[in-house]
Design a protein around this motif. Sequence first.
Motif, PDB file in Angstrom:
ATOM      1  N   TYR A  34      46.207 -26.938  33.785  1.00  0.00           N
ATOM      2  CA  TYR A  34      46.671 -26.071  34.875  1.00  0.00           C
ATOM      3  C   TYR A  34      45.614 -25.953  35.971  1.00  0.00           C
ATOM      4  CZ  TYR A  34      48.562 -21.876  37.147  1.00  0.00           C
ATOM      5  OH  TYR A  34      49.055 -20.966  38.057  1.00  0.00           O
ATOM      6  N   ARG A  47      54.481 -22.188  26.147  1.00  0.00           N
ATOM      7  CA  ARG A  47      54.189 -20.784  25.818  1.00  0.00           C
ATOM      8  C   ARG A  47      52.720 -20.450  26.079  1.00  0.00           C
ATOM      9  NH1 ARG A  47      57.482 -21.629  21.041  1.00  0.00           N
ATOM     10  NH2 ARG A  47      59.450 -20.544  21.392  1.00  0.00           N
ATOM     11  N   LEU A  65      52.256 -20.175  29.832  1.00  0.00           N
ATOM     12  CA  LEU A  65      52.878 -18.951  30.347  1.00  0.00           C
ATOM     13  C   LEU A  65      52.094 -17.716  29.925  1.00  0.00           C
ATOM     14  CD1 LEU A  65      56.668 -19.768  29.838  1.00  0.00           C
ATOM     15  CD2 LEU A  65      55.431 -19.600  32.020  1.00  0.00           C
ATOM     16  N   SER A  66      51.549 -17.739  28.729  1.00  0.00           N
ATOM     17  CA  SER A  66      50.719 -16.633  28.263  1.00  0.00           C
ATOM     18  C   SER A  66      49.528 -16.453  29.191  1.00  0.00           C
ATOM     19  CB  SER A  66      50.254 -16.910  26.831  1.00  0.00           C
ATOM     20  OG  SER A  66      49.310 -15.968  26.413  1.00  0.00           O
ATOM     21  N   ARG A 103      50.896 -15.454  32.897  1.00  0.00           N
ATOM     22  CA  ARG A 103      51.501 -14.111  32.935  1.00  0.00           C
ATOM     23  C   ARG A 103      50.604 -13.041  32.306  1.00  0.00           C
ATOM     24  NH1 ARG A 103      57.659 -15.758  31.060  1.00  0.00           N
ATOM     25  NH2 ARG A 103      58.219 -16.904  32.960  1.00  0.00           N
ATOM     26  N   SER A 117      52.884 -14.536  22.542  1.00  0.00           N
ATOM     27  CA  SER A 117      53.585 -15.548  23.335  1.00  0.00           C
ATOM     28  C   SER A 117      54.834 -16.095  22.651  1.00  0.00           C
ATOM     29  CB  SER A 117      52.644 -16.692  23.705  1.00  0.00           C
ATOM     30  OG  SER A 117      52.262 -17.416  22.562  1.00  0.00           O
ATOM     31  N   ILE A 161      58.273 -15.293  23.922  1.00  0.00           N
ATOM     32  CA  ILE A 161      58.852 -16.057  25.033  1.00  0.00           C
ATOM     33  C   ILE A 161      59.775 -17.105  24.420  1.00  0.00           C
ATOM     34  CG2 ILE A 161      58.401 -17.548  27.015  1.00  0.00           C
ATOM     35  CD1 ILE A 161      55.506 -16.360  27.036  1.00  0.00           C
ATOM     36  N   ILE A 200      61.631 -23.632  33.341  1.00  0.00           N
ATOM     37  CA  ILE A 200      61.023 -22.371  33.760  1.00  0.00           C
ATOM     38  C   ILE A 200      60.204 -22.649  35.010  1.00  0.00           C
ATOM     39  CG2 ILE A 200      59.435 -20.509  33.119  1.00  0.00           C
ATOM     40  CD1 ILE A 200      60.110 -21.357  30.138  1.00  0.00           C
ATOM     41  N   ILE A 243      57.451 -21.632  37.778  1.00  0.00           N
ATOM     42  CA  ILE A 243      56.319 -20.728  38.034  1.00  0.00           C
ATOM     43  C   ILE A 243      55.707 -21.069  39.385  1.00  0.00           C
ATOM     44  CG2 ILE A 243      55.800 -20.222  35.632  1.00  0.00           C
ATOM     45  CD1 ILE A 243      53.472 -22.185  35.791  1.00  0.00           C
TER      46      ILE A 243
END
Length: 172
Positions: free
Chosen positions: A124, A145, A148-149, A152, A159, A162, A170, A172
């Motif tokens: 990321y 997951r 996203l954890s 978010r 997680s 989710i 999804i 983002i």
Amino acid sequence: MEIYLVRHTTPNIEKGICYGQSDLGVTDTFESEVLKIHSQIPINKIKKIYCSPLQRCKILAKTFGIPTVFDDKLKELDFGDWELIAWDDIPSDDLNPWMEDFVNVQVPNGESYIMLQKRMVAFYNSLDHSSSDSIVVIAHAGPIRALLSYVRQIELKDSFNIKINYGDVIKI
């Protein structure tokens, strides 16, 4: 940057089998699942796809006809000695400590969930977030997951709340 996280379609494996980095094909529902995925993504805006190199993701990436970068950081959790074994057949002396603390406990000859998250955060952070491009990331439930954890700011241990089904998209 718009990022579309996509979980691969249904893998060709019977239920109850532990699989992570095992290289599985897909079921005969693939075509209908692909149509649903494509309908949720503005394909004409996508500049690049980042994809797990595992077959169940690669096959999906090819359906977009967009330049794709395959990245090992996007692979599912490495279940080590448990790969392709029925969950019920994993010795409880091995399974129970992991079930009690799957975030930190490493699977024998595999990974812990925190290890997976570290590689997802590295992925990321390698992206150009100042770009106005839209990208697709095709991966697995665990890496999605974990990412996203992080994004978010959800505790990693939470997680799994989710829900991510096969073929989910999804943004983002």
